[in-house]
Design a protein around this motif. Structure first.
Motif, short mmCIF file in Angstrom:
data_model
loop_
_atom_site.label_atom_id
_atom_site.label_comp_id
_atom_site.label_asym_id
_atom_site.label_seq_id
_atom_site.Cartn_x
_atom_site.Cartn_y
_atom_site.Cartn_z
N VAL A 1 38.15 33.58 30.42
CA VAL A 1 39.03 32.78 31.28
C VAL A 1 38.74 33.10 32.75
N ALA A 2 38.57 34.37 33.07
CA ALA A 2 38.26 34.77 34.44
C ALA A 2 36.91 34.22 34.89
N SER A 3 35.95 34.22 34.00
CA SER A 3 34.63 33.68 34.32
C SER A 3 34.71 32.19 34.61
N ARG A 4 35.46 31.50 33.80
CA ARG A 4 35.67 30.06 33.99
C ARG A 4 36.35 29.82 35.35
N ALA A 5 37.32 30.65 35.69
CA ALA A 5 38.03 30.52 36.97
C ALA A 5 37.07 30.73 38.15
N ALA A 6 36.19 31.70 38.02
CA ALA A 6 35.22 31.96 39.09
C ALA A 6 34.29 30.76 39.27
N GLU A 7 33.96 30.09 38.17
CA GLU A 7 33.08 28.92 38.24
C GLU A 7 33.73 27.73 38.95
N ILE A 8 35.01 27.52 38.71
CA ILE A 8 35.67 26.33 39.26
C ILE A 8 36.45 26.62 40.53
N GLY A 9 36.51 27.88 40.93
CA GLY A 9 37.33 28.29 42.07
C GLY A 9 37.05 27.56 43.36
N SER A 10 35.83 27.10 43.54
CA SER A 10 35.48 26.42 44.79
C SER A 10 36.35 25.18 45.02
N GLY B 1 36.32 34.35 24.07
CA GLY B 1 35.80 34.21 25.42
C GLY B 1 34.76 33.13 25.61
N ASN B 2 34.52 32.33 24.60
CA ASN B 2 33.53 31.25 24.70
C ASN B 2 34.20 29.96 25.17
N ARG B 3 33.39 29.01 25.56
CA ARG B 3 33.91 27.71 25.98
C ARG B 3 34.27 26.85 24.79
N THR B 4 35.26 26.00 25.01
CA THR B 4 35.68 25.06 23.98
C THR B 4 36.34 23.86 24.67
N THR B 5 36.70 22.87 23.90
CA THR B 5 37.46 21.75 24.46
C THR B 5 38.94 22.06 24.33
N ALA B 6 39.74 21.39 25.13
CA ALA B 6 41.18 21.58 25.06
C ALA B 6 41.70 21.17 23.68
N GLN B 7 41.17 20.09 23.13
CA GLN B 7 41.62 19.61 21.82
C GLN B 7 41.31 20.65 20.73
N ASP B 8 40.10 21.22 20.77
CA ASP B 8 39.74 22.23 19.77
C ASP B 8 40.57 23.50 19.93
N ARG B 9 40.87 23.86 21.16
CA ARG B 9 41.65 25.07 21.41
C ARG B 9 43.08 24.90 20.91
N VAL B 10 43.68 23.75 21.17
CA VAL B 10 45.04 23.51 20.67
C VAL B 10 45.04 23.56 19.15
N ALA B 11 44.05 22.93 18.52
CA ALA B 11 43.95 22.94 17.05
C ALA B 11 43.77 24.37 16.54
N GLU B 12 42.99 25.16 17.24
CA GLU B 12 42.76 26.57 16.84
C GLU B 12 44.06 27.36 16.93
N ILE B 13 44.83 27.15 17.98
CA ILE B 13 46.10 27.87 18.16
C ILE B 13 47.07 27.50 17.04
N VAL B 14 47.19 26.21 16.73
CA VAL B 14 48.08 25.77 15.64
C VAL B 14 47.61 26.38 14.33
N SER B 15 46.31 26.38 14.09
CA SER B 15 45.75 26.95 12.86
C SER B 15 46.04 28.45 12.76
#
Length: 191
Positions: free
Chosen positions: A35-44, A142-156
């Motif tokens: 998550v921190a790595s992703r934040a550093a990438e989009i922080g600009s 810590g890997n990338r995913t889509t929001a839809q897949d992440r929500v499905a993973e959390i429910v699962s």
């Protein structure tokens, strides 16, 4: 805030989170690093607040640390720890407390009034959305995913009828809208 102070805030956030999560919850630590790595990438896209996004991304799940889990609701436990033990920046604490639509989960847990009173939602919509984006597009490992897949993973992982399952299904439209707003802001950035 000077560039050096911003860098030291990110460094401090990393040290505190690593100390609390690396050994006790290694998978949560892996997620946090992603998550921190992703934040550093989009922080600009956030300009001067990029350090705040990276620091909040680094600290967002610190409340899962076993020694900090007082209420069992990690956004509230983490924010209280950062405020009470570290006197952390108020905006940073409010971001941690409210990350990824925590008010909706707090409502499921009977803690909404408590969370809202102690840590009002930060009135910086792009910053709030960016933290949602970074969290929800990162897997537990810590890997990338889509929001839809992440929500499905959390429910699962938690189950449809659990507190987290109910919350995430209820929050999904808001989460997807946040992700879309961030993706639009990133697409509008000069290349």
């Amino acid at each position: 805030m000077s560039h050096g102070m911003r860098d030291s805030t990110v460094e401090w956030a990393t040290q505190v989170t690593e100390a609390e999560l690396q050994t006790s919850l290694p998978r949560r630590w892996a997620h946090t690093q992603g998550v921190a790595s992703r934040a550093a990438e989009i922080g600009s896209a956030l300009g001067k607040d990029s350090y705040l996004l990276v620091s909040a991304a680094t600290l967002h799940d610190i409340g899962y640390a076993p020694r900090l889990a007082v209420t069992g609701f990690h956004p509230l436990d983490g924010a209280r720890f950062l405020r009470d033990e570290h006197g952390a920046d108020k905006r940073l604490v409010r971001l941690v407390a409210n990350h990824s639509f925590a008010l909706l989960e707090a409502e499921e847990r009977g803690l909404r009034d408590e969370l809202a009173a102690e840590f009002p939602l930060l009135e910086q919509p792009l910053l709030v959305d960016a933290l949602v984006y970074c969290d929800i597009t990162t897997t537990p490992d810590g890997n990338r995913t889509t929001a839809q897949d992440r929500v499905a993973e959390i429910v699962s992982r938690y189950g449809n009828d659990s507190v987290v399952g109910r919350f995430i299904r209820r929050a999904a439209p808001e989460i997807f809208a946040s992700v879309e707003r961030v993706e639009a802001a990133l697409a509008a950035q000069p290349r």
